[in-house]
Design an enzyme around this catalytic site. Structure first.
Site, PDB file in Angstrom:
ATOM      1  N   ASP A   1       0.893  -1.286   0.175  1.00 50.18           N
ATOM      2  CA  ASP A   1      -0.176  -0.187   0.008  1.00 50.18           C
ATOM      3  C   ASP A   1       0.952   1.203  -0.126  1.00 50.18           C
ATOM      4  OD1 ASP A   1      -2.544   1.221   0.002  1.00 50.18           O
ATOM      5  OD2 ASP A   1      -2.272   1.849   2.159  1.00 50.18           O
TER       6      ASP A   1
ATOM      7  N   HIS B   1      -5.697   6.415   7.495  1.00 49.54           N
ATOM      8  CA  HIS B   1      -5.179   5.509   6.491  1.00 49.54           C
ATOM      9  C   HIS B   1      -3.329   5.527   7.070  1.00 49.54           C
ATOM     10  CE1 HIS B   1      -8.029   4.591   3.530  1.00 49.54           C
ATOM     11  NE2 HIS B   1      -8.779   5.375   4.158  1.00 49.54           N
TER      12      HIS B   1
ATOM     13  N   GLU C   1       0.797   5.678   0.287  1.00 51.07           N
ATOM     14  CA  GLU C   1       0.059   7.209   0.801  1.00 51.07           C
ATOM     15  C   GLU C   1       0.819   8.078  -0.226  1.00 51.07           C
ATOM     16  OE1 GLU C   1      -2.652   7.123   2.389  1.00 51.07           O
ATOM     17  OE2 GLU C   1      -2.572   5.141   3.326  1.00 51.07           O
TER      18      GLU C   1
ATOM     19  N   ASP D   1      -2.313  -0.508   6.664  1.00 51.79           N
ATOM     20  CA  ASP D   1      -3.297  -0.982   5.668  1.00 51.79           C
ATOM     21  C   ASP D   1      -2.725  -2.344   4.869  1.00 51.79           C
ATOM     22  OD1 ASP D   1      -4.790   1.083   6.428  1.00 51.79           O
ATOM     23  OD2 ASP D   1      -4.808   1.962   4.587  1.00 51.79           O
TER      24      ASP D   1
ATOM     25  N   HIS E   1      -4.715  10.639   5.617  1.00 51.78           N
ATOM     26  CA  HIS E   1      -3.504   9.831   5.913  1.00 51.78           C
ATOM     27  C   HIS E   1      -3.151  10.663   7.181  1.00 51.78           C
ATOM     28  CE1 HIS E   1      -1.020  12.495   3.689  1.00 51.78           C
ATOM     29  NE2 HIS E   1      -1.551  11.753   2.545  1.00 51.78           N
TER      30      HIS E   1
END
Length: 241
Positions: free
Chosen positions: A7, A153, A9, A158, A57
């Site tokens: 994942d 997040h 961001e 995640d 986030h």
């Protein structure tokens, strides 16, 4: 079978608009078991973070000021994922950003699809649960994966949650532990066998309940989804020899 649950961001939604990756989190699975190895870095993007992304986030430019740039962690990242199967929820988003970052390195590394294969868990979830919500939070609720600690997040958090969801979604129980036997199966008697109650040989005949047509149709649809996610192969679809 080596899989990497990944994942990211970012500063915004579109790499074509110059938005950058600010966090990468990866969790390694080997034969559907977590190995304990992971890759995680916060990254200095050299640009401002959109307010909308910050609300998702919570990672600020001030926090990232002393973090390495992508070019400084690229070799380590590529080495970690090379040759594996990436598991990503909404893969085009993350792959688009990663390819944009790699392209800035002037040919130092190839694109992500040249480095590893990619499985989109969002596509898989939509095949298995058409017409339903298939966000990571929705899947956690559907499969009973605890995500109460997920207030904002985060890439590594995640990735760990997605790893749990993916294993349950694609295979159910991933390990079997029998009471009275240790992990190495040395055969030592734990003493719990004394509590076993044996059934009488004259017990009544068990009732057989057959699956309804609707249940059989849902079962067939699930097998087709599994086969679609595994190159057309599904063990339970194979005819008995």
């Amino acid at each position: 079978m080596r899989q990497i649950v990944l994942d990211t961001e970012t500063t915004g939604l579109e790499p074509q608009q110059g938005h950058r990756i600010i966090e990468i989190g990866c969790v390694e699975l080997e034969n559907r078991r977590a190995t304990g190895r992971h890759f995680h870095h916060y990254i200095q993007p050299d640009r401002e973070i959109d307010e909308g992304a910050l609300a998702v986030h919570g990672i600020s430019n001030e926090f990232l000021a002393d973090k390495p740039r992508f070019e400084e962690i690229a070799d380590e990242f590529v080495e970690f994922v090379r040759g594996g199967e990436l598991i990503i929820h909404n893969a085009p988003f993350d792959i688009g950003f990663l390819d944009a970052e790699l392209a800035r390195l002037n040919g130092r590394h190839p694109s992500m699809h040249a480095l590893c294969s990619v499985t989109d868990s969002l596509v898989l979830a939509r095949q298995m649960h058409p017409g339903q919500r298939n966000s990571l939070d929705a899947l956690c609720k559907r499969y009973g994966v605890n995500n109460e600690h997920r207030e904002l997040h985060g890439a590594l958090l995640d990735a760990r949650i997605l790893a749990d969801v993916y294993l349950v979604m694609t295979g159910g129980q991933t390990s079997l532990s029998l009471a009275g036997h240790d992990a190495e199966g040395d055969g030592e008697d734990s003493g719990e066998a004394e509590g076993i109650r044996r059934l009488s040989a004259e017990r009544p005949r068990l009732r057989v309940i057959h699956a309804a047509d609707e249940e059989l149709a849902r079962h067939a649809a699930t097998l087709e989804a599994i086969a679609a996610a595994n190159g057309g192969q599904c063990l339970w679809n194979e005819e008995e020899g």
